[in-house]
Write a protein that holds these residues in place. Structure first.
Motif, PDB file in Angstrom:
ATOM      1  N   ALA A   1      27.024  26.690  36.859  1.00 53.54           N
ATOM      2  CA  ALA A   1      27.956  28.451  37.402  1.00 53.54           C
ATOM      3  C   ALA A   1      27.050  29.298  36.237  1.00 53.54           C
ATOM      4  O   ALA A   1      27.316  30.522  36.896  1.00 53.54           O
ATOM      5  N   PRO A   2      27.152  29.090  34.907  1.00 56.37           N
ATOM      6  CA  PRO A   2      26.264  29.739  34.723  1.00 56.37           C
ATOM      7  C   PRO A   2      24.819  30.540  34.549  1.00 56.37           C
ATOM      8  O   PRO A   2      24.834  32.443  35.259  1.00 56.37           O
ATOM      9  N   PRO A   3      23.757  30.008  35.113  1.00 59.49           N
ATOM     10  CA  PRO A   3      22.617  30.801  36.193  1.00 59.49           C
ATOM     11  C   PRO A   3      23.516  31.449  37.282  1.00 59.49           C
ATOM     12  O   PRO A   3      22.795  32.145  37.248  1.00 59.49           O
ATOM     13  N   LEU A   4      24.520  30.950  37.892  1.00 57.07           N
ATOM     14  CA  LEU A   4      24.741  31.369  39.114  1.00 57.07           C
ATOM     15  C   LEU A   4      25.572  33.235  39.026  1.00 57.07           C
ATOM     16  O   LEU A   4      24.992  33.361  39.992  1.00 57.07           O
ATOM     17  N   LEU A   5      26.544  32.885  37.605  1.00 58.37           N
ATOM     18  CA  LEU A   5      27.186  33.705  37.533  1.00 58.37           C
ATOM     19  C   LEU A   5      25.207  35.037  37.381  1.00 58.37           C
ATOM     20  O   LEU A   5      25.818  36.477  37.593  1.00 58.37           O
ATOM     21  N   LEU A   6      24.716  35.190  36.462  1.00 63.70           N
ATOM     22  CA  LEU A   6      23.819  35.789  36.180  1.00 63.70           C
ATOM     23  C   LEU A   6      23.228  36.448  37.748  1.00 63.70           C
ATOM     24  O   LEU A   6      22.628  36.901  37.629  1.00 63.70           O
ATOM     25  N   LEU A   7      22.694  35.237  38.486  1.00 60.52           N
ATOM     26  CA  LEU A   7      22.262  36.279  40.218  1.00 60.52           C
ATOM     27  C   LEU A   7      23.049  36.132  40.530  1.00 60.52           C
ATOM     28  O   LEU A   7      22.744  37.564  40.901  1.00 60.52           O
ATOM     29  N   LEU A   8      24.177  36.425  40.423  1.00 61.32           N
ATOM     30  CA  LEU A   8      25.317  37.165  41.048  1.00 61.32           C
ATOM     31  C   LEU A   8      25.593  39.051  40.643  1.00 61.32           C
ATOM     32  O   LEU A   8      25.345  39.882  41.026  1.00 61.32           O
ATOM     33  N   LEU A   9      25.171  38.967  39.036  1.00 58.68           N
ATOM     34  CA  LEU A   9      25.055  40.094  38.863  1.00 58.68           C
ATOM     35  C   LEU A   9      24.029  40.958  38.963  1.00 58.68           C
ATOM     36  O   LEU A   9      23.548  41.624  38.755  1.00 58.68           O
TER      37      LEU A   9
END
Length: 396
Positions: free
Chosen positions: A178-186
């Motif tokens: 989830a944390p790295p995925l949130l960065l990719l979304l941003l």
């Protein structure tokens, strides 16, 4: 998988075909080992009999501790197999092949791992055991996670988040991504797009858990999303060298959580955002964002998940499925010589096949993890976007 008629495509097809045969042989020739299957079936039976209070759903290994997606999927498996092991093994054999096909598709979208390196994906004794001799729910969560990564590589962020959320509803470990995925979304979407994508994931959790939330919300939330759960020291593959009284202590858990957050922050600032001149916060202001490169998506997701693995207090044997399929990619992202990569791969596999784990196997596993993590830290950082990627040189 890959461009038709390309060497990488044919290699992937060959690996898939060979491993399909191997899976069939394992199912027919290797005795099944009963661990959690009966417990799964007991929990599903309670659900199908109308029980909606999570505190009342238990099996012979203890209470139900997985979110609602687990119950729906294993209810379907029980219906198809009548609760019998052998047909379930066949289903999980198919799941194994589908999962490997998704992984090979992912690997053929990059050229990080050499063609011959794809064979490593079929060489794990423990992974075959987890899928077709144990029938763990980790297998389903892993396959769904890989399906979501395929969608992320296709830039189908909303649908990908939906599938990702379904994976979380089977087993909570998927949240390590989830944390790295949130960065990719941003990096990829506007603020509104990020909120919409996260909302898609939240709606999935709400809908799947609704029958249990209406009956007893606290029981459902506390049982299926218990972040403070303490695993039994004996079954841990990592940190077995830590005395049990310290292993189960809150101080040890807080220390590992702090290390996890620090590593995520350091990698985010100095590796994953290295090419964003505006800085992490100003990512929210960017419009018309360029397309992320597949290599960058995989590097961020796989490394972020691996950081979580390194900092996990307890890794049981089935947890190997959480990151085994990322190992060839991560090893070849380092600058280590190929013989060293292969040694790390082999030692990690051996550590996961020692039962019961001991001080030396857990120390060896931790050393391999730290060596790999260090290799990822010192490795060149790829340019994250498709546009102008050819004009940018790698930097450290």
């Amino acid at each position: 998988m890959g461009t038709p008629k390309s060497p990488r495509f044919y290699a992937a097809v060959a690996v898939l075909a060979l491993d399909s045969i191997l899976v069939a042989v394992v199912i027919y020739r290797v005795p099944y080992t009963k661990i959690d299957w009966d417990a799964y079936m007991s929990q599903v039976t309670g659900f199908l009999d109308g029980e909606r209070n999570y505190e009342a759903l238990e099996g012979d290994t203890g209470p139900l501790v997985y979110p609602a997606g687990f119950l729906y999927i294993y209810s379907g498996i029980q219906y198809l197999t009548a609760g019998a092991v052998f047909p379930a093994q066949i289903l999980f054999g198919l799941l194994y092949v589908i999962n490997l096909g998704l992984v090979l598709w992912i690997y053929t979208r990059t050229e990080v791992v050499p063609i011959w390196g794809l064979m490593l994906l079929m060489l794990s004794k423990r992974i075959h055991s987890i899928f077709v001799l144990r029938l763990f729910n980790d297998c389903i969560a892993t396959a769904l996670t890989h399906a979501s990564i395929v969608l992320f590589l296709k830039k189908r962020w909303y649908l990908g988040l939906t599938v990702f959320s379904i994976a979380v509803s089977v087993k909570m470990n998927v949240l390590l991504y989830a944390p790295p995925l949130l960065l990719l979304l941003l990096k990829s979407l506007s603020v509104g797009g990020v909120i919409t994508a996260i909302s898609c994931a939240a709606v999935v959790q709400l809908l799947l858990g609704l029958p249990f939330l209406l009956e007893s919300p606290m029981a459902y939330i506390s049982r299926s999303f218990n972040l403070g759960r303490v695993f039994i020291h004996f079954w841990s593959v990592n940190f077995k060298f830590v005395p049990e009284k310290y292993f189960v202590s809150k101080a040890f858990a807080v220390t590992l959580l702090t290390l996890h957050l620090v590593l995520l922050f350091v990698f985010t600032k100095y590796k994953w955002l290295k090419h964003e001149k505006a800085g992490g916060i100003k990512l929210l202001d960017k419009k018309g964002k360029p397309e992320l490169a597949s290599n960058h998506i995989l590097t961020v997701l796989y490394t972020g998940n691996f950081i979580g693995i390194v900092c996990a207090r307890s890794l049981h044997y089935q947890f190997y499925s959480w990151y085994f399929y990322t190992l060839p990619y991560l090893l070849w992202k380092t600058t280590y010589p190929t013989p060293m990569r292969l040694v790390l791969f082999a030692v990690i596999e051996v550590c996961w096949n020692i039962y019961p784990s001991n001080v030396w196997s857990s120390v060896s596993l931790l050393i391999c993890h730290l060596v790999l993590l260090y290799g990822l830290w010192i490795a060149p950082t790829e340019y994250p976007y498709v546009k102008q990627v050819a004009k940018k040189s790698k930097v450290r």
